[in-house]
Every structure is written in C-alpha cells, then in structure tokens.
Design a protein around this motif. Structure first.
Motif, PDB file in Angstrom:
ATOM      1  N   LYS A 138      -3.361 -19.534  23.462  1.00  0.00           N
ATOM      2  CA  LYS A 138      -3.254 -18.976  24.799  1.00  0.00           C
ATOM      3  C   LYS A 138      -2.626 -20.190  25.763  1.00  0.00           C
ATOM      4  N   GLN A 176       2.480  -8.476  28.194  1.00  0.00           N
ATOM      5  CA  GLN A 176       2.359  -9.502  27.133  1.00  0.00           C
ATOM      6  C   GLN A 176       1.766 -10.641  27.799  1.00  0.00           C
ATOM      7  N   LEU A 216      -1.537 -12.623  26.738  1.00  0.00           N
ATOM      8  CA  LEU A 216      -1.306 -14.042  25.807  1.00  0.00           C
ATOM      9  C   LEU A 216      -1.725 -15.199  26.756  1.00  0.00           C
TER      10      LEU A 216
END
Length: 134
Positions: free
Chosen positions: A25, A66, A70
């Motif tokens: 991450k 995303q 993420l």
C-alpha cells in the motif's frame, strides 16, 4: 515480427498490467506507464460481477478507483496462464489470475479470468478493452 514475437510482446504487456497494480500500500504506482499500455484513455475496463450492476470504466476512472483501494491495501495480482490468439493486427487474450494481500501468502483474495482485446499500434500491442470476473 513473427507470431511468436507478437505473443511474447502481448504476454509482456499483460504482465506489466498486473505488475503495475501490484504492490504494498505504501508503493506509488506508475500510472503513466499504466496508461501507455492502452490504445487510448477511452479504452474500456469492466469488472463483471454476478447478480449486480455491470459497470465499465475508462482508463482514468479505473485508476481513480484503484488508487483509493491501493492506498489502503497491499495487493498482488498475477497471471497464472495465458491463451493468446492473434489475427492480423488484433489479438484476444484469456488470462487466468489470482490475487493475494502479500506475495508470500497462501490465502487468496480472489481468482478469476480476464479477457483482453488488443490492437497492434505500430510495433506495440495496446489494450483496447478488458473484462474480468472473479
């Protein structure tokens, strides 16, 4: 370029897709490189979910979606197998995939199939559209 060289380049493009969206991450994704994999910003990316609304994203809306996920989650997605069919300057790729929270995990987050349509643009193979189902 031979058929085998084309298949190799197509395979490399799909691998780059998986590699860019994969990571911890804290990792910053190379979204410019990601965009370069596609024929245009209007290329379609569509997750197909059973018994739910079918949504399609263009490249930039997919990235926005995303990025939020993420930033909060480790995520590693990778292709398991590929079937590549080429006719002239178009190609169809059938890719089985798996995803995990960490590379070394045994437990899967998901697994599924991605279908990719590609177009040869000069000497590069670009993604025209993708659909996938977990």
């Amino acid at each position: 370029m031979s058929g085998e060289q084309d298949k190799k380049r197509i395979h490399e493009t799909i691998e780059q897709f998986y590699n860019i969206i994969s990571g911890n991450k804290e990792e910053v994704r190379d979204w410019d490189k990601f965009r370069s994999l596609f024929l245009s910003d209007n290329s379609s990316l569509a997750p197909i979910k059973s018994n739910s609304e079918k949504k399609s994203f263009n490249v930039n809306s997919f990235i926005s979606r995303q990025e939020n996920f993420l930033r909060k989650n480790n995520f590693y997605e990778y292709g398991l197998s590929y079937k590549i069919e080429i006719f002239g300057e178009i190609a169809h790729v059938y890719s089985q995939y798996e995803a995990k929270k960490n590379k070394e995990d045994i437990e899967l987050i998901k697994q599924g199939v991605t279908l990719v349509q590609m177009v040869k643009d000069n000497q590069a193979w670009k993604i025209h559209s993708m659909i996938w189902q977990s």
